[in-house]
Design a protein around this motif. Structure first.
Motif, PDB file in Angstrom:
ATOM      1  N   GLY A 187      -4.486 -14.874   0.717  1.00  0.00           N
ATOM      2  CA  GLY A 187      -3.154 -14.638   0.476  1.00  0.00           C
ATOM      3  C   GLY A 187      -2.212 -14.346   1.764  1.00  0.00           C
ATOM      4  O   GLY A 187      -2.633 -14.555   3.006  1.00  0.00           O
ATOM      5  N   ASP A 188      -0.982 -14.252   1.535  1.00  0.00           N
ATOM      6  CA  ASP A 188      -0.093 -13.747   2.579  1.00  0.00           C
ATOM      7  C   ASP A 188       0.541 -12.352   2.706  1.00  0.00           C
ATOM      8  O   ASP A 188       0.945 -11.924   1.666  1.00  0.00           O
ATOM      9  CB  ASP A 188       1.152 -14.718   2.648  1.00  0.00           C
ATOM     10  CG  ASP A 188       0.727 -16.234   2.632  1.00  0.00           C
ATOM     11  OD1 ASP A 188      -0.128 -16.421   3.835  1.00  0.00           O
ATOM     12  OD2 ASP A 188       0.929 -17.058   1.915  1.00  0.00           O
ATOM     13  N   GLY A 189       0.568 -11.718   3.725  1.00  0.00           N
ATOM     14  CA  GLY A 189       0.882 -10.466   3.914  1.00  0.00           C
ATOM     15  C   GLY A 189       1.814  -9.990   4.919  1.00  0.00           C
ATOM     16  O   GLY A 189       1.885 -10.953   5.907  1.00  0.00           O
ATOM     17  N   GLU A 190       1.928  -8.811   5.287  1.00  0.00           N
ATOM     18  CA  GLU A 190       2.810  -8.302   6.352  1.00  0.00           C
ATOM     19  C   GLU A 190       2.216  -6.884   6.402  1.00  0.00           C
ATOM     20  O   GLU A 190       2.085  -6.105   5.673  1.00  0.00           O
ATOM     21  CB  GLU A 190       4.378  -8.251   6.256  1.00  0.00           C
ATOM     22  CG  GLU A 190       4.988  -7.813   7.272  1.00  0.00           C
ATOM     23  CD  GLU A 190       6.558  -7.663   7.105  1.00  0.00           C
ATOM     24  OE1 GLU A 190       7.245  -8.625   7.560  1.00  0.00           O
ATOM     25  OE2 GLU A 190       6.918  -6.655   6.672  1.00  0.00           O
ATOM     26  N   ILE A 191       1.981  -6.528   7.667  1.00  0.00           N
ATOM     27  CA  ILE A 191       1.517  -5.220   8.268  1.00  0.00           C
ATOM     28  C   ILE A 191       2.465  -4.754   9.131  1.00  0.00           C
ATOM     29  O   ILE A 191       2.952  -5.483   9.985  1.00  0.00           O
ATOM     30  CB  ILE A 191      -0.122  -5.297   8.791  1.00  0.00           C
ATOM     31  CG1 ILE A 191      -0.556  -3.751   9.030  1.00  0.00           C
ATOM     32  CG2 ILE A 191      -0.099  -5.806   9.999  1.00  0.00           C
ATOM     33  CD1 ILE A 191      -1.853  -3.564   9.369  1.00  0.00           C
ATOM     34  N   THR A 192       2.851  -3.517   8.906  1.00  0.00           N
ATOM     35  CA  THR A 192       3.970  -3.099   9.914  1.00  0.00           C
ATOM     36  C   THR A 192       2.931  -1.569  10.343  1.00  0.00           C
ATOM     37  O   THR A 192       2.415  -0.981   9.529  1.00  0.00           O
ATOM     38  CB  THR A 192       5.141  -2.347   9.032  1.00  0.00           C
ATOM     39  OG1 THR A 192       5.891  -3.509   8.636  1.00  0.00           O
ATOM     40  CG2 THR A 192       6.058  -1.720  10.042  1.00  0.00           C
ATOM     41  N   ILE A 193       3.041  -1.748  11.852  1.00  0.00           N
ATOM     42  CA  ILE A 193       2.450  -0.604  12.380  1.00  0.00           C
ATOM     43  C   ILE A 193       3.346   0.165  13.473  1.00  0.00           C
ATOM     44  O   ILE A 193       3.844  -0.504  14.380  1.00  0.00           O
ATOM     45  CB  ILE A 193       1.141  -1.117  13.341  1.00  0.00           C
ATOM     46  CG1 ILE A 193       0.021  -1.529  12.216  1.00  0.00           C
ATOM     47  CG2 ILE A 193       0.296   0.200  13.952  1.00  0.00           C
ATOM     48  CD1 ILE A 193      -1.220  -2.343  13.130  1.00  0.00           C
ATOM     49  N   ASP A 194       3.663   1.292  13.120  1.00  0.00           N
ATOM     50  CA  ASP A 194       4.660   2.088  13.900  1.00  0.00           C
ATOM     51  C   ASP A 194       6.038   1.318  13.960  1.00  0.00           C
ATOM     52  O   ASP A 194       6.652   1.012  15.155  1.00  0.00           O
ATOM     53  CB  ASP A 194       4.002   2.535  15.262  1.00  0.00           C
ATOM     54  CG  ASP A 194       3.265   3.898  15.196  1.00  0.00           C
ATOM     55  OD1 ASP A 194       3.537   4.659  14.218  1.00  0.00           O
ATOM     56  OD2 ASP A 194       2.751   4.142  15.996  1.00  0.00           O
ATOM     57  N   GLY A 195       6.573   0.871  12.963  1.00  0.00           N
ATOM     58  CA  GLY A 195       7.653   0.117  12.897  1.00  0.00           C
ATOM     59  C   GLY A 195       7.731  -1.360  13.179  1.00  0.00           C
ATOM     60  O   GLY A 195       8.658  -2.180  13.304  1.00  0.00           O
ATOM     61  N   VAL A 196       6.542  -1.932  13.830  1.00  0.00           N
ATOM     62  CA  VAL A 196       6.307  -3.323  14.136  1.00  0.00           C
ATOM     63  C   VAL A 196       5.776  -4.069  13.122  1.00  0.00           C
ATOM     64  O   VAL A 196       4.621  -4.110  12.985  1.00  0.00           O
ATOM     65  CB  VAL A 196       6.038  -3.295  15.394  1.00  0.00           C
ATOM     66  CG1 VAL A 196       5.720  -4.775  16.054  1.00  0.00           C
ATOM     67  CG2 VAL A 196       6.359  -2.655  16.496  1.00  0.00           C
TER      68      VAL A 196
ATOM     69  N   ALA B 275      -0.990   6.585  13.521  1.00  0.00           N
ATOM     70  CA  ALA B 275      -0.039   5.278  13.566  1.00  0.00           C
ATOM     71  C   ALA B 275       0.418   5.205  12.123  1.00  0.00           C
ATOM     72  O   ALA B 275      -0.230   5.130  11.148  1.00  0.00           O
ATOM     73  CB  ALA B 275      -0.659   4.097  13.923  1.00  0.00           C
ATOM     74  N   ARG B 276       1.817   5.349  11.854  1.00  0.00           N
ATOM     75  CA  ARG B 276       2.251   4.873  10.546  1.00  0.00           C
ATOM     76  C   ARG B 276       2.071   3.433  10.156  1.00  0.00           C
ATOM     77  O   ARG B 276       2.528   2.523  11.160  1.00  0.00           O
ATOM     78  CB  ARG B 276       3.844   5.154  10.611  1.00  0.00           C
ATOM     79  CG  ARG B 276       4.356   4.882   9.145  1.00  0.00           C
ATOM     80  CD  ARG B 276       5.741   5.751   9.029  1.00  0.00           C
ATOM     81  NE  ARG B 276       5.769   7.073   8.982  1.00  0.00           N
ATOM     82  CZ  ARG B 276       5.350   7.613   7.847  1.00  0.00           C
ATOM     83  NH1 ARG B 276       5.096   6.980   6.726  1.00  0.00           N
ATOM     84  NH2 ARG B 276       5.310   9.018   7.670  1.00  0.00           N
ATOM     85  N   HIS B 277       1.627   3.326   9.085  1.00  0.00           N
ATOM     86  CA  HIS B 277       1.431   1.652   8.707  1.00  0.00           C
ATOM     87  C   HIS B 277       1.807   1.632   7.228  1.00  0.00           C
ATOM     88  O   HIS B 277       1.497   2.234   6.583  1.00  0.00           O
ATOM     89  CB  HIS B 277       0.153   1.453   9.356  1.00  0.00           C
ATOM     90  CG  HIS B 277      -1.173   2.030   8.608  1.00  0.00           C
ATOM     91  ND1 HIS B 277      -1.440   3.582   8.856  1.00  0.00           N
ATOM     92  CD2 HIS B 277      -1.872   1.740   7.534  1.00  0.00           C
ATOM     93  CE1 HIS B 277      -2.334   4.135   8.067  1.00  0.00           C
ATOM     94  NE2 HIS B 277      -2.744   3.121   7.183  1.00  0.00           N
ATOM     95  N   ASN B 278       1.855   0.357   6.998  1.00  0.00           N
ATOM     96  CA  ASN B 278       2.014  -0.026   5.688  1.00  0.00           C
ATOM     97  C   ASN B 278       1.484  -1.483   5.472  1.00  0.00           C
ATOM     98  O   ASN B 278       1.795  -2.561   6.431  1.00  0.00           O
ATOM     99  CB  ASN B 278       3.343  -0.045   5.123  1.00  0.00           C
ATOM    100  CG  ASN B 278       3.492  -0.404   3.650  1.00  0.00           C
ATOM    101  OD1 ASN B 278       2.788  -0.264   2.908  1.00  0.00           O
ATOM    102  ND2 ASN B 278       4.687  -0.565   3.321  1.00  0.00           N
TER     103      ASN B 278
ATOM    104  N   ILE C 138       0.845  -1.125   0.103  1.00  0.00           N
ATOM    105  CA  ILE C 138       0.108   0.068  -0.073  1.00  0.00           C
ATOM    106  C   ILE C 138       0.838   1.253   0.072  1.00  0.00           C
ATOM    107  O   ILE C 138       0.552   2.278  -0.623  1.00  0.00           O
ATOM    108  CB  ILE C 138      -0.864  -0.118   1.285  1.00  0.00           C
ATOM    109  CG1 ILE C 138      -2.059  -0.978   1.096  1.00  0.00           C
ATOM    110  CG2 ILE C 138      -1.546   1.472   1.287  1.00  0.00           C
ATOM    111  CD1 ILE C 138      -2.894  -1.349   2.262  1.00  0.00           C
ATOM    112  N   GLY C 139       1.924   0.989   0.660  1.00  0.00           N
ATOM    113  CA  GLY C 139       2.948   2.470   0.969  1.00  0.00           C
ATOM    114  C   GLY C 139       2.570   2.981   2.387  1.00  0.00           C
ATOM    115  O   GLY C 139       1.456   2.967   2.856  1.00  0.00           O
ATOM    116  N   ALA C 140       3.572   3.093   2.916  1.00  0.00           N
ATOM    117  CA  ALA C 140       3.660   3.746   4.449  1.00  0.00           C
ATOM    118  C   ALA C 140       2.810   4.933   4.521  1.00  0.00           C
ATOM    119  O   ALA C 140       3.095   5.866   3.588  1.00  0.00           O
ATOM    120  CB  ALA C 140       4.979   3.880   4.811  1.00  0.00           C
TER     121      ALA C 140
END
Length: 133
Positions: A60-69, A85-88, A43-45
């Motif tokens: 599907g398989d994904g990864e979410i990053t929320i505030d660097g985690v 919160a910064r997320h991607n 998606i883009g941060a």
């Protein structure tokens, strides 16, 4: 005035969706959006200072990053990103990541659809106050 709301098989619609982003329903305080991320696509941060966001992965398989985690996600996972919160979200599998998201309040123009991320980014569109009904 009678309001219809939105009633449908969201899992089926999400899995059938091939668009990067497709807005299905926009209420005054909540918006339903389908997404499909190709393998390796993200998606883009981003940060939404004034809205919360809910995601649900259907396939599907994904990864979410929320505030660097970073956290791995797959079908039937749900994620909530609080305002500020910064997320991607990115697809880490070999098949598209099929998910839907709820924005509260709405983020995009009602009924807008973009086949690719490049089209979505080029449009620079945002919610204009018009709802589905």
């Amino acid at each position: 005035m009678v309001m219809n709301g939105f009633v449908d098989d969201i899992g089926r619609l999400t899995e059938e969706n091939a668009d990067f982003r497709r807005v299905l329903y926009t209420g005054h305080h909540l918006q339903l959006v389908l997404m499909s991320l190709a393998p390796g696509e993200e998606i883009g941060a981003e940060v939404h200072e004034d809205r919360d966001q809910f995601f649900r992965v259907e396939a599907g398989d994904g990864e979410i990053t929320i505030d660097g985690v970073p956290q791995r996600v797959t079908a039937e996972f749900a994620m909530i990103v609080p305002a500020g919160a910064r997320h991607n979200v990115r697809c880490v599998g070999s098949a598209p990541l099929k998910l839907y998201t709820l924005y509260g309040p709405p983020e995009h123009r009602d009924q807008v659809a973009f086949r690719t991320k490049a089209e979505a980014e080029a449009a620079h569109e945002h919610f204009d106050g018009k709802t589905t009904e």
